[in-house]
Design an enzyme around this catalytic site. Structure first.
Site, PDB file in Angstrom:
ATOM      1  N   ASP A 131      47.057  47.908  28.069  1.00  0.00           N
ATOM      2  CA  ASP A 131      45.733  47.866  27.438  1.00  0.00           C
ATOM      3  C   ASP A 131      44.893  49.090  27.784  1.00  0.00           C
ATOM      4  OD1 ASP A 131      46.813  45.394  26.942  1.00  0.00           O
ATOM      5  OD2 ASP A 131      44.970  44.298  27.323  1.00  0.00           O
ATOM      6  N   SER A 154      50.994  37.300  31.770  1.00  0.00           N
ATOM      7  CA  SER A 154      49.842  38.111  32.125  1.00  0.00           C
ATOM      8  C   SER A 154      49.481  37.762  33.558  1.00  0.00           C
ATOM      9  CB  SER A 154      48.658  37.816  31.195  1.00  0.00           C
ATOM     10  OG  SER A 154      47.497  38.466  31.643  1.00  0.00           O
ATOM     11  N   ARG A 159      35.668  40.207  40.960  1.00  0.00           N
ATOM     12  CA  ARG A 159      34.931  40.916  39.908  1.00  0.00           C
ATOM     13  C   ARG A 159      33.621  41.564  40.376  1.00  0.00           C
ATOM     14  NH1 ARG A 159      39.606  41.368  38.459  1.00  0.00           N
ATOM     15  NH2 ARG A 159      40.417  40.223  36.664  1.00  0.00           N
ATOM     16  N   ASP A 205      36.253  37.197  32.047  1.00  0.00           N
ATOM     17  CA  ASP A 205      35.965  38.455  32.727  1.00  0.00           C
ATOM     18  C   ASP A 205      34.970  39.334  31.976  1.00  0.00           C
ATOM     19  OD1 ASP A 205      37.328  38.067  35.058  1.00  0.00           O
ATOM     20  OD2 ASP A 205      39.159  39.078  34.409  1.00  0.00           O
TER      21      ASP A 205
END
Length: 407
Positions: free
Chosen positions: A17, A179, A98, A127
């Site tokens: 990505d 993933s 995060r 996210d």
């Protein structure tokens, strides 16, 4: 797209990505792209060659920032003190990383004079909310670019074709089963057979933990020491937090500790299934809860449980950089002040069991709890307590009897 930027800092991982995002930004926003890589303990394998990959994708430079110690000190340990567990199961392994990543990305943006930030989060996940809420709190003047909400590409083949057309190397393949997201605290796995909740996870899902059947037949006992709710010792030796968490992950994973297969409620409204491995986290949560049971009075322990639930929601929802976070962490720090002591845990075939606990601040007294004769508690006093405790029920029943008699 009508906008153009001078310089964009991209949260870069080196995967498919973000490799595609670099040239896409340059083409669509006429900008210089600076890659930012957060080292939060995802491992040397994931970080190997990441700078070269970023430059090969078209980035002008790549900043790899070691955040591991800050991650533990500023996020993991404070969150542990709250007892935060999302929906009663999830130890927040993805969400907990995060805030530290977003803050470091903003720091790099300030350093290089960027006018925009970019992330590779999809438009379906949590996210995007976590990153953009952090950016709003820390850098409201910077624009945010979210390619997955803008571009036309929708699949791995689309991204691979995009890179191939531009002669940009990428080691990714069309057939990616899972993933994954890894950091010092945990690894998560989604996709593949997990997309159907009726499918049991295959052995390929789990990467840090053994199957209980394959774990050692002999249990291991560990003594964990805490000072004001913070992990400071293992088996009598002082720890260095980053390496200690890494070592505990490996040891507990060998004993099949730390697995979770969960269907959770995402912030954006849909349900998702993930398999999470947090071996060290499961051990530390169990040990701290054992110490709490010894040290905290009933009402304080009850409040800590409610605080943990509320803090889990705050962290999961991306509200770290808010005044409420400060208030809740202050409460957790205060509650944790007496949490000093040692806890022995037994790891065996996927289970963590607290077997021993001691603290200089223990509220447990054998003199009070014993069934033998003692001088500190007169059992006759319990009668008055029970009568007052049940007074409302007694009055309600008397009213009911009176009404029955009248009718």
């Amino acid at each position: 797209m009508s906008k153009s930027f001078n310089k964009v800092v991209l949260a870069y991982s080196g995967g498919l990505d973000t490799s595609a995002i670099v040239p896409w930004l340059k083409e669509n926003y006429n900008c210089e792209v600076v890659a930012f890589v957060a080292d939060v303990g995802q491992g040397e394998e994931e970080l190997a060659g990441v700078e070269e990959k970023a430059i090969a994708s078209g980035a002008s430079s790549c900043y790899v920032v070691d955040l591991k110690e800050q991650f533990v000190k500023d996020v993991i340990f404070p969150t542990l003190k709250t007892g935060a567990i999302y929906e009663g199961q999830y130890l927040l392994g993805t969400a907990v990383a995060r805030p530290i990543i977003a803050a470091a990305q903003v720091e790099v943006a300030r350093k290089v004079g960027a006018d925009a930030l970019c992330h590779g989060c999809t438009g379906k996940g949590n996210d995007q909310v976590r990153f953009e809420s952090a950016f709003a709190a820390l850098a409201p003047d910077l624009e945010v670019i979210a390619p997955w909400r803008e571009w036309d590409m929708r699949s791995r083949p689309d991204l691979l074709n995009y890179l191939e057309e531009r002669n940009i190397p990428c080691s990714a393949s069309v057939t990616k089963i899972y993933s994954r997201d890894a950091n010092l605290w945990h690894i998560s796995t989604e996709g593949g057979e997990l997309e159907d909740p009726w499918n049991a996870p295959t052995e390929q899902v789990w990467t840090w933990t053994k199957e209980p059947e394959q774990a050692p037949d002999t249990p291991v006992y560990l003594t964990l020491s805490f000072d004001k709710g913070e992990w400071v010792g293992l088996n009598g030796d002082a720890i260095e937090p980053v390496s200690a968490i890494d070592a505990l992950n490996k040891l507990a994973g060998e004993h099949a500790v730390g697995r979770l297969d969960m269907v959770e409620n995402r912030l954006v409204g849909m349900k998702s299934r993930g398999c999470y491995e947090t071996p060290a986290g499961e051990v530390l949560y169990a040990a701290l809860q054992g110490l709490e049971s010894l040290v905290l009075d009933r009402t304080t322990q009850d409040y800590r449980i409610r605080l943990g639930n509320e803090f889990a929601q705050l962290l999961y929802d991306g509200r770290w950089f808010t005044p409420l976070r400060d208030v809740m962490l202050a409460a957790a720090e205060k509650i944790a002040e007496p949490l000093t002591g040692d806890v022995v845990v037994k790891l065996y075939k996927g289970n963590v069991t607290v077997t021993q606990k001691r603290s200089p601040n223990s509220l447990y007294s054998n003199a009070f709890a014993t069934f033998d004769e003692d001088e500190v508690y007169n059992q006759k006093h319990a009668e008055g307590f029970i009568r007052l405790y049940s007074l409302a029920s007694r009055i309600r029943a008397l009213h009911a009897q009176s009404d029955e008699a009248a009718s």
